[in-house]
Design a protein around this motif. Structure first.
Motif, PDB file in Angstrom:
ATOM      1  N   LEU A 261       0.721  -1.266  -0.028  1.00 50.18           N
ATOM      2  CA  LEU A 261      -0.112   0.000   0.153  1.00 50.18           C
ATOM      3  C   LEU A 261       0.807   1.202  -0.057  1.00 50.18           C
ATOM      4  O   LEU A 261       0.596   2.021  -0.855  1.00 50.18           O
ATOM      5  CB  LEU A 261      -0.942  -0.027   1.124  1.00 50.18           C
ATOM      6  CG  LEU A 261      -2.110  -0.760   1.217  1.00 50.18           C
ATOM      7  CD1 LEU A 261      -3.103  -0.547   2.245  1.00 50.18           C
ATOM      8  CD2 LEU A 261      -2.907  -0.399  -0.089  1.00 50.18           C
TER       9      LEU A 261
ATOM     10  N   VAL B 228      -1.183   7.674  -0.126  1.00 48.76           N
ATOM     11  CA  VAL B 228      -2.258   8.557   0.077  1.00 48.76           C
ATOM     12  C   VAL B 228      -3.437   7.656   0.580  1.00 48.76           C
ATOM     13  O   VAL B 228      -4.010   7.813   1.750  1.00 48.76           O
ATOM     14  CB  VAL B 228      -2.809   9.525  -1.031  1.00 48.76           C
ATOM     15  CG1 VAL B 228      -3.910  10.294  -0.327  1.00 48.76           C
ATOM     16  CG2 VAL B 228      -1.681  10.234  -1.183  1.00 48.76           C
ATOM     17  N   PHE B 229      -3.955   6.685  -0.099  1.00 53.35           N
ATOM     18  CA  PHE B 229      -4.939   5.881   0.530  1.00 53.35           C
ATOM     19  C   PHE B 229      -4.244   5.022   1.666  1.00 53.35           C
ATOM     20  O   PHE B 229      -5.195   4.799   2.557  1.00 53.35           O
ATOM     21  CB  PHE B 229      -5.126   4.613  -0.781  1.00 53.35           C
ATOM     22  CG  PHE B 229      -6.226   3.629  -0.469  1.00 53.35           C
ATOM     23  CD1 PHE B 229      -7.533   3.955  -0.390  1.00 53.35           C
ATOM     24  CD2 PHE B 229      -5.561   2.259   0.067  1.00 53.35           C
ATOM     25  CE1 PHE B 229      -8.509   2.934  -0.141  1.00 53.35           C
ATOM     26  CE2 PHE B 229      -6.808   1.305   0.262  1.00 53.35           C
ATOM     27  CZ  PHE B 229      -8.010   1.824   0.221  1.00 53.35           C
TER      28      PHE B 229
ATOM     29  N   ARG C   2      -2.422   6.182   4.043  1.00 56.61           N
ATOM     30  CA  ARG C   2      -2.611   7.003   5.438  1.00 56.61           C
ATOM     31  C   ARG C   2      -4.139   7.215   5.643  1.00 56.61           C
ATOM     32  O   ARG C   2      -4.661   7.230   6.901  1.00 56.61           O
ATOM     33  CB  ARG C   2      -1.809   8.440   4.872  1.00 56.61           C
ATOM     34  CG  ARG C   2      -0.562   8.289   5.078  1.00 56.61           C
ATOM     35  CD  ARG C   2      -0.198   9.817   5.232  1.00 56.61           C
ATOM     36  NE  ARG C   2      -0.304  10.516   6.433  1.00 56.61           N
ATOM     37  CZ  ARG C   2       0.006  11.603   6.755  1.00 56.61           C
ATOM     38  NH1 ARG C   2       0.808  12.410   6.185  1.00 56.61           N
ATOM     39  NH2 ARG C   2      -0.446  12.142   7.865  1.00 56.61           N
ATOM     40  N   ALA C   3      -4.863   7.342   4.501  1.00 58.18           N
ATOM     41  CA  ALA C   3      -6.423   7.611   4.669  1.00 58.18           C
ATOM     42  C   ALA C   3      -6.935   6.533   5.577  1.00 58.18           C
ATOM     43  O   ALA C   3      -7.926   6.618   5.951  1.00 58.18           O
ATOM     44  CB  ALA C   3      -7.014   7.854   3.262  1.00 58.18           C
ATOM     45  N   THR C   4      -6.543   5.302   5.120  1.00 59.64           N
ATOM     46  CA  THR C   4      -7.266   4.068   6.002  1.00 59.64           C
ATOM     47  C   THR C   4      -6.573   3.620   7.198  1.00 59.64           C
ATOM     48  O   THR C   4      -6.576   2.727   7.584  1.00 59.64           O
ATOM     49  CB  THR C   4      -7.214   3.019   4.885  1.00 59.64           C
ATOM     50  OG1 THR C   4      -5.659   2.711   4.546  1.00 59.64           O
ATOM     51  CG2 THR C   4      -7.955   2.993   3.628  1.00 59.64           C
ATOM     52  N   GLY C   5      -5.662   4.685   7.653  1.00 55.67           N
ATOM     53  CA  GLY C   5      -5.127   4.501   9.077  1.00 55.67           C
ATOM     54  C   GLY C   5      -3.817   3.712   9.149  1.00 55.67           C
ATOM     55  O   GLY C   5      -3.320   3.445  10.088  1.00 55.67           O
TER      56      GLY C   5
ATOM     57  N   ASP D  21       0.339   3.447  -3.216  1.00 50.66           N
ATOM     58  CA  ASP D  21      -0.687   4.454  -3.000  1.00 50.66           C
ATOM     59  C   ASP D  21      -0.561   4.765  -1.543  1.00 50.66           C
ATOM     60  O   ASP D  21      -1.490   4.732  -0.750  1.00 50.66           O
ATOM     61  CB  ASP D  21      -2.182   3.843  -3.248  1.00 50.66           C
ATOM     62  CG  ASP D  21      -3.220   4.906  -3.562  1.00 50.66           C
ATOM     63  OD1 ASP D  21      -2.843   6.140  -3.169  1.00 50.66           O
ATOM     64  OD2 ASP D  21      -4.492   4.835  -4.038  1.00 50.66           O
TER      65      ASP D  21
END
Lengths: 264, 287
Positions: free
Chosen positions: B164, B170-171, B173-176, B168
């Motif tokens: 991940l 950013v994804f 980080r966005a998903t914790g 990606d």
């Protein structure tokens, strides 16, 4: 306690799924988001609008619980964003993606399951079914074993929307989903978003272009670090509001002369 | 010369066995790390990082002599200082990360060369830079085994986070996900592996064992997991043939491993059926 439980297949309602109360974000001396108070109804599709640097991305990040607020609060349902993470699904901007990466469409969609897997836990049957369901819903099942460069722009976007679906959340946060798409892919995405809205999914998307927002979303939030307007998209994008939110690009010096966080 | 003389007999020498084992151990971890370096476009940064180890290693040598652990720690400290220093510089000044890295590493490298000129004369700067398979001690082997095993274990446990964060961030980080932690851990692993590979490959050439198998695998694979595995396989192949080449032709071990891997890379870049140069020229010509 989940206000969404009984409402998933209903259109926009009075139930608010997302609440911001005096939310403010500062990076050092720079204010990225100033005193935002608004509510997003459950099952609505909302475009977050504003010029570059107006705080669109910051707002999305704050809702994701990734950007801490300087003051104010955000509630998702009854919870703090960090505790509501399983309800949130996120689609990043496409220009950040390396399309030559050795990964297939299925590989991308499977990533949607990663956040809910434990460190030593493998993908189970339920996970694989969820991935297959997401591929199916977006009509890319037969492209599943393709490398992602081998897709059209619209198909690429659908792969990332499928990943968001596979996350299993009910609130979708899209960062500039229309940026970098060709005309055909835009129409595809517009169609999908309209469908999602009809199914009662809550969508919050940063959108640069007011014309696209008018076509694809029913509600709007117009930002200029402060809140300029929010509500039905046609009201939000009135000429007066657009003038207020976008004019500053051309005269950057009257920053202090304007009222902060003015309501519509 | 019989196949036995060519392939087996050289390993009747202890130093050859050690050299082979050390190169293959580091081929496993290097092959893994290289994939992330290539996919995150950190290839040149890795190169800079490897040069910056020199002053740490030289200083450790001056202070503590030939102790493997001291050399290891010296190199580690120098490498992490460069990585952290350039991250800080790029955040606190207007300098961009690449320029910060480029400036810091060359200063470090200069300091390293200066220090080595102060070392006892028996020691050869070339051995530091380009490796000497004759010098692989038992301690070096243990070190290589620990670093390689640790790297492989971390990749196995954190496979999904690494994928991940590479694909990606950013994804992630966005998903914790703990993106910063994964990134720092990755830099640390790179430095550890570079230091461990110093004896066989030399700090300048060590990166070849990481990068070349990974770029070659990148040209063949459409899946992250298969790229990792192929990269390990190519690294093992290249180091085995490289060690043999160095024996028969009397070449420096690091250089001959890099040459063998370079041949694999060249063949891949030209003839990969999907992503090779020949294919795109051919298709361009037909069109």
């Amino acid at each position: 306690m989940n206000p969404l439980k009984n409402l998933t297949r209903v259109g926009p309602s009075d139930q608010n799924i997302l609440l911001l109360r005096a939310a403010t974000v500062r990076y050092g001396r720079l204010t990225a988001l100033r005193d935002i108070t608004l509510s997003i109804p459950c099952g609505s599709s909302t475009a977050v609008l504003g010029r570059n640097g107006a705080g669109k991305s910051t707002l999305l990040r704050a809702v994701l619980g990734w950007q801490p607020l300087t003051s104010g609060e955000i509630r998702i349902g009854d919870a703090h964003p960090q505790h509501a993470r399983p309800r949130l699904a996120y689609v990043p901007q496409r220009h950040a993606i390396d399309w030559d990466f050795p990964i297939t469409v299925r590989g991308v969609v499977e990533q949607g399951r990663y956040p809910s897997l434990g460190l030593f836990q493998r993908m189970g049957r339920a996970d694989h079914e969820q991935v297959a369901g997401a591929l199916e819903e977006l009509g890319i099942s037969d492209l599943a074993s393709r490398q992602i460069r081998m897709l059209s722009g619209g198909q690429q976007q659908r792969a990332f929307l499928a990943r968001a679906l596979a996350q299993g959340g009910d609130i979708f946060l899209l960062d500039e989903p229309f940026a970098g798409l060709d005309l055909f892919a835009m129409e595809e995405l517009e169609h999908i978003l309209r469908n999602w809205e009809a199914q009662g999914r809550t969508v919050l998307a940063a959108v640069h272009d007011p014309a696209i927002a008018r076509r694809c979303f029913t509600r709007g939030v117009l930002l200029d670090t402060g809140l300029v307007a929010d509500g039905p998209i046609a009201d939000v994008l009135s000429p007066a509001n657009i003038d207020r939110a976008y004019r500053r690009e051309h005269c950057a010096h009257d920053e202090r002369a304007r009222p902060a966080g003015a309501q519509k | 010369m019989s196949p036995h003389d060519l392939l087996i007999a050289p390993f009747s020498y202890e130093f050859m066995r050690r050299g082979l084992l050390s190169a293959m151990l580091l081929g496993v971890s290097g092959g893994l790390l290289g994939c992330v370096l290539v996919l995150r476009r950190l290839a040149l940064m890795g190169d800079a990082l490897s040069h910056s180890l020199l002053p740490g290693i030289a200083a450790a040598w001056l202070l503590f002599g030939t102790s493997t652990v001291a050399l290891f720690l010296g190199g580690l400290i120098a490498g992490l200082l460069t990585a952290l220093g350039s991250a800080l510089l790029s955040r606190l000044t207007r300098i961009k990360e690449d320029a910060a890295f480029g400036s810091l590493f060359i200063v470090f490298f200069g300091a390293g060369v200066a220090l080595t000129s102060k070392l006892p004369t028996r020691l050869n700067l070339a051995d530091f830079l380009f490796g000497n398979v004759l010098g692989v001690s038992a301690a070096d082997l243990w070190l290589a085994a620990a670093v390689s095993g640790g790297t492989a274990a971390l990749f196995a446990v954190f496979y999904r986070s690494i994928l991940l964060e590479t694909f990606d961030p950013v994804f992630h980080r966005a998903t914790g996900g703990r993106g910063g932690l994964v990134h720092m851990g990755f830099l640390t692993l790179t430095v550890l592996n570079l230091v461990a590979a110093m004896q066989t490959m030399g700090i300048v050439l060590a990166l070849g064992l990481f990068l070349l198998p990974a770029v070659s695998a990148y040209l063949w694979c459409d899946r992250f997991a298969s790229m990792l595995l192929l990269s390990i396989g190519l690294a093992l192949l290249g180091s085995a043939f490289g060690i043999l080449l160095s024996f028969h032709a009397g070449l420096a071990s690091g250089a001959s491993i890099v040459l063998c891997l370079g041949l694999i890379f060249l063949v891949s870049a030209l003839f990969s059926p999907r992503y090779g140069a020949v294919r795109s020229l051919w298709r361009g010509g037909v069109r």
